[in-house]
Write a protein that holds these residues in place. Sequence first.
Motif, short mmCIF file in Angstrom:
data_model
loop_
_atom_site.label_atom_id
_atom_site.label_comp_id
_atom_site.label_asym_id
_atom_site.label_seq_id
_atom_site.Cartn_x
_atom_site.Cartn_y
_atom_site.Cartn_z
N HIS A 148 0.09 -4.28 -4.73
CA HIS A 148 0.23 -2.68 -4.23
C HIS A 148 1.25 -1.97 -5.03
O HIS A 148 0.93 -0.72 -5.12
N LEU A 149 2.22 -2.32 -5.70
CA LEU A 149 2.80 -1.91 -6.64
C LEU A 149 2.21 -1.02 -7.71
O LEU A 149 2.17 0.12 -8.08
N VAL A 150 1.39 -1.97 -8.16
CA VAL A 150 0.15 -1.71 -9.45
C VAL A 150 -0.37 -0.17 -9.05
O VAL A 150 -0.68 0.55 -9.62
N LYS A 151 -1.01 -0.49 -7.74
CA LYS A 151 -1.97 0.32 -7.11
C LYS A 151 -1.29 1.78 -7.03
O LYS A 151 -1.71 2.64 -7.17
N ARG A 152 0.09 1.77 -6.87
CA ARG A 152 0.75 3.19 -6.72
C ARG A 152 1.18 3.45 -8.11
O ARG A 152 1.27 4.89 -8.18
N ILE A 153 1.41 2.71 -8.87
CA ILE A 153 1.77 3.23 -10.22
C ILE A 153 0.67 3.60 -11.09
O ILE A 153 0.92 4.64 -11.93
N SER B 62 -7.72 -7.53 -8.79
CA SER B 62 -6.60 -6.98 -7.69
C SER B 62 -6.58 -8.50 -7.13
O SER B 62 -5.35 -8.87 -6.57
N SER C 261 2.05 -8.49 -3.41
CA SER C 261 2.95 -7.30 -3.49
C SER C 261 2.95 -6.70 -4.79
O SER C 261 3.08 -5.50 -4.69
N LEU C 262 2.80 -7.34 -6.09
CA LEU C 262 2.63 -6.76 -7.18
C LEU C 262 1.24 -5.87 -7.19
O LEU C 262 1.40 -4.80 -7.75
N GLU D 77 13.34 1.72 -17.33
CA GLU D 77 13.03 0.48 -17.61
C GLU D 77 14.02 -0.56 -18.48
O GLU D 77 14.51 -1.66 -18.24
#
Length: 106
Positions: free
Chosen positions: A46-51, A37, A43-44, A100
Motif C-alpha cells: 500500500h505504501l509503495v502504491k502511494r509513493i 504486489s 502494508s508495504l 531518508e
Amino acid sequence: EISDDEKQFFSSFDSKGASMHEMDVVGFRLAPFSAISGMIDPSLGHLVKRILPVCTDYVRVNEFVSSHLTRYEYGTTTQALCEAIDVLLQEYLIFVTQMEHTFQRD
C-alpha cells in the motif's frame, strides 16, 4: 503557445498514478506494480502504491526539464519555467534526502 512536445508531456500524467501501468522511463522498462504486489507485505504494498506515482512524476518532470533547459528553440518563457522547476526539483531532492537520513538515524 505550448508546443506539441509540452502538450504530450503534460497529458501523460495520470491522476491515478502512471506508475501503475507498464511504461518506459529513462530507457528502463518497468513492469506494472500489480506483477509484484502479491510478493510483498500488504502494508508495504500500500505504501509503495502511494509513493510510486510521485516517483514517476519526479522522473518525468526531471526528464522534461533537462531536455528543455538548455535548448533555446523552445523559447525564453519555457527556459525560465524549466529553470524555476529545476530549482524546485533540487529542493525536493534535498528534502527527500533529509527525510531518508532522519529515518535511517532514528
